[in-house]
Motif scaffolding. Structure first.
Motif, mmCIF file in Angstrom:
data_model
loop_
_atom_site.group_PDB
_atom_site.id
_atom_site.type_symbol
_atom_site.label_atom_id
_atom_site.label_comp_id
_atom_site.label_asym_id
_atom_site.label_seq_id
_atom_site.Cartn_x
_atom_site.Cartn_y
_atom_site.Cartn_z
ATOM 1 N N ASP A 134 0.863 -1.184 0.000
ATOM 2 C CA ASP A 134 0.000 0.000 0.000
ATOM 3 C C ASP A 134 0.893 1.226 0.000
ATOM 4 O OD1 ASP A 134 -2.424 -1.321 0.046
ATOM 5 O OD2 ASP A 134 -2.473 -1.426 2.227
ATOM 6 N N ARG A 135 0.747 2.046 -1.027
ATOM 7 C CA ARG A 135 1.543 3.262 -1.144
ATOM 8 C C ARG A 135 0.643 4.474 -1.105
ATOM 9 N NH1 ARG A 135 6.123 2.024 0.713
ATOM 10 N NH2 ARG A 135 7.111 0.369 -0.394
ATOM 11 N N GLU A 136 1.160 5.533 -0.535
ATOM 12 C CA GLU A 136 0.421 6.783 -0.482
ATOM 13 C C GLU A 136 0.660 7.543 -1.791
ATOM 14 O OE1 GLU A 136 1.246 10.217 2.335
ATOM 15 O OE2 GLU A 136 -0.317 9.061 3.347
ATOM 16 N N TYR A 137 -0.409 7.924 -2.423
ATOM 17 C CA TYR A 137 -0.369 8.599 -3.711
ATOM 18 C C TYR A 137 -0.646 10.074 -3.464
ATOM 19 C CZ TYR A 137 -1.517 9.122 -8.698
ATOM 20 O OH TYR A 137 -1.552 9.470 -10.014
ATOM 21 N N ALA A 138 0.128 10.970 -4.078
ATOM 22 C CA ALA A 138 -0.033 12.404 -3.835
ATOM 23 C C ALA A 138 -0.115 13.165 -5.157
ATOM 24 C CB ALA A 138 1.140 12.933 -3.025
ATOM 25 N N ILE A 139 -1.026 14.103 -5.213
ATOM 26 C CA ILE A 139 -1.077 15.036 -6.346
ATOM 27 C C ILE A 139 -1.148 16.452 -5.795
ATOM 28 C CG2 ILE A 139 -2.172 13.395 -7.911
ATOM 29 C CD1 ILE A 139 -4.801 14.968 -7.447
ATOM 30 N N HIS A 140 -0.692 17.376 -6.592
ATOM 31 C CA HIS A 140 -0.758 18.791 -6.217
ATOM 32 C C HIS A 140 -2.133 19.329 -6.583
ATOM 33 C CE1 HIS A 140 3.460 19.083 -5.178
ATOM 34 N NE2 HIS A 140 3.726 18.367 -6.255
ATOM 35 N N THR A 141 -2.750 20.040 -5.662
ATOM 36 C CA THR A 141 -4.062 20.648 -5.908
ATOM 37 C C THR A 141 -3.868 22.072 -6.426
ATOM 38 O OG1 THR A 141 -4.195 21.403 -3.612
ATOM 39 C CG2 THR A 141 -5.153 19.247 -4.119
ATOM 40 N N PRO A 142 -4.893 22.639 -7.069
ATOM 41 C CA PRO A 142 -4.761 24.001 -7.618
ATOM 42 C C PRO A 142 -4.453 25.061 -6.558
ATOM 43 C CG PRO A 142 -6.689 22.930 -8.533
ATOM 44 C CD PRO A 142 -6.146 22.016 -7.484
ATOM 45 N N ASP A 143 -4.829 24.813 -5.314
ATOM 46 C CA ASP A 143 -4.569 25.815 -4.272
ATOM 47 C C ASP A 143 -3.169 25.691 -3.668
ATOM 48 O OD1 ASP A 143 -4.871 23.484 -2.869
ATOM 49 O OD2 ASP A 143 -6.421 24.245 -1.512
ATOM 50 N N GLY A 144 -2.304 24.856 -4.248
ATOM 51 C CA GLY A 144 -0.927 24.726 -3.786
ATOM 52 C C GLY A 144 -0.714 23.622 -2.771
ATOM 53 N N GLY A 145 -1.735 22.923 -2.361
ATOM 54 C CA GLY A 145 -1.606 21.837 -1.392
ATOM 55 C C GLY A 145 -1.403 20.497 -2.089
ATOM 56 N N ARG A 146 -1.520 19.459 -1.314
ATOM 57 C CA ARG A 146 -1.433 18.101 -1.844
ATOM 58 C C ARG A 146 -2.632 17.305 -1.387
ATOM 59 N NH1 ARG A 146 4.645 15.634 -1.425
ATOM 60 N NH2 ARG A 146 5.489 16.838 -3.127
ATOM 61 N N LYS A 147 -3.047 16.395 -2.240
ATOM 62 C CA LYS A 147 -4.122 15.469 -1.906
ATOM 63 C C LYS A 147 -3.516 14.069 -1.878
ATOM 64 C CE LYS A 147 -8.652 13.942 -3.329
ATOM 65 N NZ LYS A 147 -9.689 14.019 -4.341
ATOM 66 N N TYR A 148 -3.786 13.304 -0.810
ATOM 67 C CA TYR A 148 -3.196 11.980 -0.614
ATOM 68 C C TYR A 148 -4.281 10.912 -0.604
ATOM 69 C CZ TYR A 148 0.688 14.743 1.239
ATOM 70 O OH TYR A 148 1.697 15.640 1.393
ATOM 71 N N TRP A 149 -3.958 9.746 -1.119
ATOM 72 C CA TRP A 149 -4.770 8.561 -0.929
ATOM 73 C C TRP A 149 -3.897 7.333 -1.130
ATOM 74 C CZ3 TRP A 149 -5.321 11.584 -5.280
ATOM 75 C CH2 TRP A 149 -5.118 10.975 -6.511
ATOM 76 N N ASP A 150 -4.349 6.216 -0.604
ATOM 77 C CA ASP A 150 -3.599 4.962 -0.690
ATOM 78 C C ASP A 150 -3.964 4.211 -1.950
ATOM 79 O OD1 ASP A 150 -2.236 5.312 1.653
ATOM 80 O OD2 ASP A 150 -3.699 4.244 2.875
ATOM 81 N N GLU A 151 -2.970 3.517 -2.469
ATOM 82 C CA GLU A 151 -3.179 2.682 -3.644
ATOM 83 C C GLU A 151 -2.351 1.417 -3.471
ATOM 84 O OE1 GLU A 151 -3.566 3.977 -8.054
ATOM 85 O OE2 GLU A 151 -1.448 3.713 -7.630
ATOM 86 N N ASN A 152 -2.886 0.300 -3.905
ATOM 87 C CA ASN A 152 -2.194 -0.967 -3.842
ATOM 88 C C ASN A 152 -1.276 -1.079 -5.057
ATOM 89 O OD1 ASN A 152 -1.389 -3.626 -3.706
ATOM 90 N ND2 ASN A 152 -3.401 -4.373 -3.132
ATOM 91 N N VAL A 153 0.034 -1.262 -4.815
ATOM 92 C CA VAL A 153 1.026 -1.356 -5.883
ATOM 93 C C VAL A 153 1.632 -2.755 -5.849
ATOM 94 C CG1 VAL A 153 3.194 -0.453 -6.772
ATOM 95 C CG2 VAL A 153 1.562 1.088 -5.685
ATOM 96 N N THR A 154 1.603 -3.446 -6.975
ATOM 97 C CA THR A 154 2.230 -4.758 -7.100
ATOM 98 C C THR A 154 3.506 -4.590 -7.913
ATOM 99 O OG1 THR A 154 0.096 -5.858 -7.008
ATOM 100 C CG2 THR A 154 1.932 -7.124 -7.892
ATOM 101 N N ASP A 155 4.585 -5.206 -7.442
ATOM 102 C CA ASP A 155 5.878 -5.045 -8.094
ATOM 103 C C ASP A 155 6.650 -6.355 -8.010
ATOM 104 O OD1 ASP A 155 7.983 -3.758 -9.386
ATOM 105 O OD2 ASP A 155 7.780 -1.968 -8.141
ATOM 106 N N PHE A 156 7.752 -6.416 -8.756
ATOM 107 C CA PHE A 156 8.622 -7.584 -8.733
ATOM 108 C C PHE A 156 10.048 -7.125 -8.491
ATOM 109 C CE2 PHE A 156 11.406 -10.774 -10.627
ATOM 110 C CZ PHE A 156 10.950 -11.901 -9.959
#
Length: 185
Positions: A109-131
């Motif tokens: 489970d990784r925390e995903y972040a994007i920049h919002t128009p007001d200069g902040g960040r929005k976070y949410w979790d996403e399941n990442v599968t890797d090798f």
């Protein structure tokens, strides 16, 4: 009389020889091992392993990591399945110091972040599968009855989601370690 004494001496010789054979310890050279990581059980996860000894100096195996108690296990790791190959440097059959090469299919489970128009960040979790591919080392001790104790550790690198800068807390490095108890049969 001589034949009676000779018969008694031969009987003692046979009994003594039999007693010596019984006292010689036999090494347990089975081909299969089932093991369980004892430390991970304390932290609320389950890691069983199966290993097949190919020769006196090499083996292949697979382990699976499954957390079952999220209160005690405070990591983002959902599971991993890790096949491995080992080369042993001891004098005993598939025991002693070893080097290991492993692969690891893992889900985190990784925390995903994007920049919002007001200069902040929005976070949410996403399941990442890797090798990942990696290497490790360790030691294995074996009793004459077939019980196995093993200490190992390793480090590897994930390949697929390593350059994605959108993951806020992602590290491409993976590790594995164990204090395994098991049985060879």
């Amino acid at each position: 009389m001589k034949s009676c004494i000779l018969a008694v001496l031969m009987l003692f010789a046979v009994v003594a020889t039999q007693a010596q054979n019984d006292s010689i310890k036999k090494t347990h050279s089975g081909k299969n091992e089932l093991k369980l990581n004892a430390v991970f059980l304390l932290f609320g996860s389950f890691e069983p392993s199966y290993e097949r000894n190919l020769t006196e100096q090499s083996s292949v195996g697979i382990s699976a990591f499954i957390p079952f108690d999220s209160k005690n296990f405070d990591m983002d790791l959902n599971y991993y399945i890790s096949p491995y190959y080992r080369i042993f440097f001891g004098n005993k059959y598939a025991a002693g110091f070893f080097l290991e090469g492993f692969g690891m299919l893992n889900s985190i489970d990784r925390e995903y972040a994007i920049h919002t128009p007001d200069g902040g960040r929005k976070y949410w979790d996403e399941n990442v599968t890797d090798f990942a591919l990696g290497f490790g080392l360790g030691g294995k001790w074996l009793t004459s009855g077939g019980f196995v104790f093993e200490v190992n550790g390793g480090i590897g690198r994930n390949f697929f989601n390593t350059n994605n800068s959108e993951y806020y807390d992602y590290s491409p490095i993976v590790g594995k370690f164990g204090f395994n108890l098991g049985y060879r049969f």
